[in-house]
Design a protein around this motif. Structure first.
Motif, PDB file in Angstrom:
ATOM      1  N   LYS A  29      40.267  95.758 100.764  1.00  0.00           N
ATOM      2  CA  LYS A  29      39.372  95.220 101.785  1.00  0.00           C
ATOM      3  C   LYS A  29      39.391  96.152 102.988  1.00  0.00           C
ATOM      4  CE  LYS A  29      36.907  92.166 104.108  1.00  0.00           C
ATOM      5  NZ  LYS A  29      35.508  91.833 103.755  1.00  0.00           N
ATOM      6  N   ILE A  30      38.218  96.629 103.406  1.00  0.00           N
ATOM      7  CA  ILE A  30      38.118  97.508 104.573  1.00  0.00           C
ATOM      8  C   ILE A  30      37.555  96.702 105.739  1.00  0.00           C
ATOM      9  CG2 ILE A  30      37.092  99.594 105.551  1.00  0.00           C
ATOM     10  CD1 ILE A  30      37.018 100.759 102.741  1.00  0.00           C
ATOM     11  N   ILE A  31      38.296  96.687 106.868  1.00  0.00           N
ATOM     12  CA  ILE A  31      37.874  95.954 108.068  1.00  0.00           C
ATOM     13  C   ILE A  31      37.628  96.955 109.197  1.00  0.00           C
ATOM     14  CG2 ILE A  31      38.479  94.175 109.746  1.00  0.00           C
ATOM     15  CD1 ILE A  31      40.408  93.006 107.694  1.00  0.00           C
ATOM     16  N   PRO A  32      36.376  97.149 109.625  1.00  0.00           N
ATOM     17  CA  PRO A  32      36.129  98.041 110.761  1.00  0.00           C
ATOM     18  C   PRO A  32      36.629  97.415 112.063  1.00  0.00           C
ATOM     19  CG  PRO A  32      34.134  97.680 109.461  1.00  0.00           C
ATOM     20  CD  PRO A  32      35.127  96.644 109.038  1.00  0.00           C
ATOM     21  N   LEU A  33      37.261  98.232 112.904  1.00  0.00           N
ATOM     22  CA  LEU A  33      37.668  97.800 114.243  1.00  0.00           C
ATOM     23  C   LEU A  33      37.276  98.942 115.180  1.00  0.00           C
ATOM     24  CD1 LEU A  33      41.125  96.214 115.217  1.00  0.00           C
ATOM     25  CD2 LEU A  33      39.584  97.363 116.809  1.00  0.00           C
ATOM     26  N   TRP A  42      38.785  89.781 117.386  1.00  0.00           N
ATOM     27  CA  TRP A  42      39.811  88.940 116.780  1.00  0.00           C
ATOM     28  C   TRP A  42      39.218  88.078 115.669  1.00  0.00           C
ATOM     29  CZ3 TRP A  42      43.754  87.393 114.558  1.00  0.00           C
ATOM     30  CH2 TRP A  42      44.133  86.051 114.440  1.00  0.00           C
ATOM     31  N   ARG A  43      38.075  87.452 115.931  1.00  0.00           N
ATOM     32  CA  ARG A  43      37.451  86.609 114.909  1.00  0.00           C
ATOM     33  C   ARG A  43      37.044  87.441 113.694  1.00  0.00           C
ATOM     34  NH1 ARG A  43      34.992  84.198 119.475  1.00  0.00           N
ATOM     35  NH2 ARG A  43      33.092  85.419 119.132  1.00  0.00           N
ATOM     36  N   TYR A  44      36.556  88.651 113.937  1.00  0.00           N
ATOM     37  CA  TYR A  44      36.109  89.515 112.851  1.00  0.00           C
ATOM     38  C   TYR A  44      37.288  89.947 111.979  1.00  0.00           C
ATOM     39  CZ  TYR A  44      33.332  93.089 110.486  1.00  0.00           C
ATOM     40  OH  TYR A  44      32.691  93.830 109.551  1.00  0.00           O
ATOM     41  N   VAL A  45      38.402  90.330 112.620  1.00  0.00           N
ATOM     42  CA  VAL A  45      39.597  90.732 111.872  1.00  0.00           C
ATOM     43  C   VAL A  45      40.160  89.542 111.106  1.00  0.00           C
ATOM     44  CG1 VAL A  45      41.981  91.557 112.064  1.00  0.00           C
ATOM     45  CG2 VAL A  45      40.176  92.654 113.394  1.00  0.00           C
ATOM     46  N   GLN A  46      40.223  88.387 111.752  1.00  0.00           N
ATOM     47  CA  GLN A  46      40.738  87.184 111.093  1.00  0.00           C
ATOM     48  C   GLN A  46      39.894  86.842 109.868  1.00  0.00           C
ATOM     49  OE1 GLN A  46      40.490  83.447 113.323  1.00  0.00           O
ATOM     50  NE2 GLN A  46      42.596  82.991 112.702  1.00  0.00           N
ATOM     51  N   LYS A  47      38.580  86.948 110.000  1.00  0.00           N
ATOM     52  CA  LYS A  47      37.682  86.680 108.878  1.00  0.00           C
ATOM     53  C   LYS A  47      37.943  87.673 107.737  1.00  0.00           C
ATOM     54  CE  LYS A  47      32.715  86.261 107.803  1.00  0.00           C
ATOM     55  NZ  LYS A  47      32.544  87.398 106.887  1.00  0.00           N
ATOM     56  N   GLY A  48      38.134  88.952 108.093  1.00  0.00           N
ATOM     57  CA  GLY A  48      38.406  89.964 107.081  1.00  0.00           C
ATOM     58  C   GLY A  48      39.714  89.712 106.347  1.00  0.00           C
ATOM     59  N   LEU A  49      40.741  89.305 107.076  1.00  0.00           N
ATOM     60  CA  LEU A  49      42.027  89.008 106.440  1.00  0.00           C
ATOM     61  C   LEU A  49      41.923  87.782 105.534  1.00  0.00           C
ATOM     62  CD1 LEU A  49      44.491  89.643 109.413  1.00  0.00           C
ATOM     63  CD2 LEU A  49      43.930  91.182 107.525  1.00  0.00           C
ATOM     64  N   ASP A  50      41.166  86.773 105.973  1.00  0.00           N
ATOM     65  CA  ASP A  50      40.964  85.591 105.135  1.00  0.00           C
ATOM     66  C   ASP A  50      40.237  85.969 103.844  1.00  0.00           C
ATOM     67  OD1 ASP A  50      42.205  83.974 106.977  1.00  0.00           O
ATOM     68  OD2 ASP A  50      40.336  83.278 107.907  1.00  0.00           O
ATOM     69  N   GLU A  51      39.248  86.844 103.956  1.00  0.00           N
ATOM     70  CA  GLU A  51      38.506  87.285 102.771  1.00  0.00           C
ATOM     71  C   GLU A  51      39.407  88.082 101.833  1.00  0.00           C
ATOM     72  OE1 GLU A  51      35.203  89.438 104.311  1.00  0.00           O
ATOM     73  OE2 GLU A  51      34.037  87.634 104.803  1.00  0.00           O
TER      74      GLU A  51
END
Length: 209
Positions: A29-33, A42-51
Motif C-alpha cells: 500500500k502506497i500512501i502519499p504524504l 492525518w485522516r488520509y494516512v489513517q484511511k490508508g493504514l486502515d485500507e
C-alpha cells in the motif's frame, strides 16, 4: 524524472520482497504524504493504514515530501506508525522537515532520493520563530522516544568485537530539535539544528538506502 521515481519505488518493493518471501508477490500500500501535516493529512494516512489492513498488505510505503506542520497531528501519525503491525517504509522524495522528520523516524525503514533532506524539527510558531522551551522539551522527548522505539542492533566489527548501538540514535534525533544538543559522533558543536542529506542520513543510521 517520473521513471526515476518509479525505479526507486521498485527498489523499495524489491527490498520488501526479500523480507517477505522470495516465492510471494507482496501486497504493498502506497500512501502519499506531500502536503502540510494537519488534520487532513492525518485522516488520509489513517484511511490508508486502515485500507492496508483490509487488503492484508505485506508492507506500506509512505511517499513523503513535506516541510512539516502541526505537531499534534504529526504525533498522531507517528504513534499510528509505531503501533502498526505491518512494516512501514518511508520514501523521502525530497523533504522530511520538522514534523515530517518525526513521522519518517517512526517508520521501520527510511529510503531517500539523491538530494533529499531530513531534520530541522524545532517547534516554531506561525511566523517561523522558535517556540518557548516548554514546547521544545516535549518535542525533544517525543523524537527521542520515536528513535528509541526501533531498539538496538548488534554487529561484529572487524576485530571480532560485539558492538551494540541504537538503530537510530536518540541523541541525533534530539539534535534535530535542539541546537544545544551536542553529538560528538557527527562533530556537532551545539550551535545548529541537525539536518541530513541522504548520504549523511545513511552514514548515521537514519536512512537504509
Amino acid at each position: 524524472m517520473e521513471k526515476f521515481y518509479h525505479r526507486i519505488i521498485f527498489f523499495i518493493i524489491a527490498a520488501i520482497i526479500c523480507q517477505v518471501s522470495v516465492l510471494a508477490t507482496p501486497v504493498v500500500k502506497i500512501i502519499p504524504l506531500k502536503d502540510e501535516v494537519g488534520s487532513t493529512t492525518w485522516r488520509y494516512v489513517q484511511k490508508g493504514l486502515d485500507e492496508a489492513k483490509l487488503d492484508k498488505a505485506d508492507a506500506v510505503i509512505i511517499h513523503m515530501n513535506t516541510y512539516g506542520g502541526a505537531v499534534d497531528y504529526a504525533d498522531s501519525i507517528r504513534t499510528a506508525i509505531i503501533n502498526f503491525e505491518i512494516p512501514i517504509y518511508a520514501f523521502i522524495d525530497n523533504n522530511a522537515a520538522s514534523a515530517g522528520a518525526l513521522i519518517a523516524i517512526a517508520c521501520d525503514s527510511i529510503y531517500m532520493r539523491n538530494g533529499a533532506n531530513i531534520g530541522a524539527a524545532t517547534v516554531v510558531n506561525g511566523t517561523g520563530e522558535a517556540m518557548p522551551d516548554k514546547y521544545q522539551s516535549y518535542m525533544r522527548s517525543m523524537i527521542r522516544a520515536t528513535a528509541q522505539s526501533h531498539g538496538k542492533i548488534t554487529r561484529i566489527d572487524a576485530n571480532g568485537d560485539t558492538i551494540t548501538r541504537w538503530m537510530r540514535d536518540p541523541l541525533i534525533a534530539e539534535a534535530m530539535v535542539d541546537p544545544r544538543t551536542s553529538v560528538p559522533e557527527i562533530g556537532d558543536d551545539s550551535t545548529r539544528v541537525v539536518s541530513f542529506t541522504a548520504l549523511e542520513a545513511m552514514q548515521y543510521g537514519f536512512c537504509e538506502a
